[in-house]
Scaffold this active site. Structure first.
Site, PDB file in Angstrom:
ATOM      1  CG  HIS A  68      20.840 109.513 -19.001  1.00  0.00           C
ATOM      2  ND1 HIS A  68      19.775 110.391 -18.887  1.00  0.00           N
ATOM      3  CD2 HIS A  68      21.563 109.647 -17.855  1.00  0.00           C
ATOM      4  CE1 HIS A  68      19.860 111.035 -17.734  1.00  0.00           C
ATOM      5  NE2 HIS A  68      20.937 110.600 -17.089  1.00  0.00           N
ATOM      6  CD  GLU A  96      25.808 109.080 -16.287  1.00  0.00           C
ATOM      7  OE1 GLU A  96      24.984 108.314 -15.747  1.00  0.00           O
ATOM      8  OE2 GLU A  96      25.594 110.299 -16.485  1.00  0.00           O
TER       9      GLU A  96
END
Length: 365
Positions: free
Chosen positions: A241, A312
């Site tokens: 990320h 996620e």
């Protein structure tokens, strides 16, 4: 006298056994035993014999061994710069602590990678969800994907949508196609992302596993800007990320910290924080992970809890204890909201700036 009888008896017995064994061999030779077989793989370690049917059966072999990323066969005579053991990227780490590649621009040779994978000729599935107003992002995603995503390989875009008429007519390269899969609309954006796990699980099981060797899950509100190539393929590839890949202690990662959730990760644990907007791998490995995220979310729902970042959160829980075979740098999913640092030499795909309150079904809440 007794000695002669014993010798005669032995001779007769030996001849009888020879005749009997010949008869058995002839009988067995004429029996046809139908069977199916594929090369041993992690899903099919051995054949299963059905004694009642006298038939050899095997579990579904998800990926032809010739298409596995471990078969790194290159043609002779290919011209490319000699690799070095002493020079390369020194500003970033290019290997994880479990010895998996951490892929950045400058850590691979695209000429070599492309030749290896073009010989494998894998089939790649890309699953995206475009419901409600998110269908507006399909054109940019598909057109840029045809320029930069796994160019030269066979790709099928599986588009889950509640507005089939809004899927644009995009010119695709040879060996690439679009499959449209109708799904119902959603009232909350959280339900949108969670439903993607549900529909992907069902569709992989019923259809995609017969049509693909690798699978990527991607967010549709993104555009490709540079090569997103075969260097991204592995048994399981996770993407760092962009917001949490440097100078952040793992206790600062936005993991699910409530023990009541199936996505719970205790303080003091964690490797990286991975995005759920791009991830991929072998078809059957991806199926297990997608199904895991779906089933864990369902378990949370039964207990009246929703993981802080939906699928996620479950993805990060899974990857913590089931390490990905390859980690892709934030080049493989940046965002137009942020300016890249000096370590990001190029952006391969980036999420678009948008008005969440306008595009999300529940106004971004």
């Amino acid at each position: 006298m007794l000695l002669n009888i014993s010798k005669a008896h032995i001779l007769v017995s030996f001849v009888f056994l020879l005749i009997l064994s010949g008869a058995i061999y002839t009988y067995l030779e004429n029996i046809t035993i139908p069977f199916t077989f594929c090369q041993p793989c992690h899903e099919n370690p051995e054949s299963v014999v059905d004694e009642a049917e006298k038939r050899v059966e095997t579990k579904h072999c998800p990926l032809d061994d010739s298409r596995r990323s471990g078969n790194l066969i290159m043609k002779a005579g290919l011209s490319y710069p000699q690799p070095s053991t002493l020079t390369g990227r020194t500003d970033v780490n290019s290997v994880t602590n479990w010895n998996a590649p951490l892929v950045w621009e400058g850590t691979f040779d695209p000429v070599v990678i492309d030749d290896i994978y073009s010989r494998m000729n894998p089939r790649v599935a890309v699953v995206v969800l475009a419901v409600g107003k998110y269908t507006r992002f399909l054109k940019g995603f598909l057109e840029s994907g045809e320029k930069y995503f796994l160019v030269g390989l066979r790709v099928t875009y599986y588009i889950f949508t509640d507005n089939e008429q809004d899927v644009p007519n995009v010119t695709l390269s040879e060996g690439r196609k679009i499959t449209i899969l109708p799904v119902p609309s959603a009232k909350r954006w959280q339900d949108v992302v969670l439903s993607k796990m549900k529909w992907a699980t069902v569709t992989i099981d019923k259809q995609i596993r017969n049509e693909a060797d690798y699978l990527f899950m991607m967010d549709i509100d993104s555009v490709f800007h540079n090569r997103f190539g075969a260097e991204s393929l592995s048994q399981m590839s996770a993407v760092l990320h962009r917001g949490f890949y440097k100078n952040i202690n793992r206790d600062g990662f936005p993991y699910e910290r409530r023990p009541e959730s199936k996505a719970y990760i205790p303080a003091g644990e964690g490797d990286y924080y991975y995005t759920a907007a791009v991830w991929g791998g072998y078809l059957e490995d991806m199926y297990r992970l997608v199904k895991y995220c779906y089933e864990q979310s369902e378990e949370d729902a039964k207990n009246n809890i929703e993981a802080v970042w939906q699928e996620e959160s479950h993805l990060n829980k899974y990857f913590l204890y089931n390490k990905p075979a390859k980690v892709l740098s934030p080049e493989y999913l940046w965002s137009d909201y942020d300016a890249p640092g000096s370590d990001i030499k190029l952006i391969r795909i980036s999420q678009l700036v948008k008005d969440y309150a306008e595009v999300r079904p529940n106004g971004g809440q």
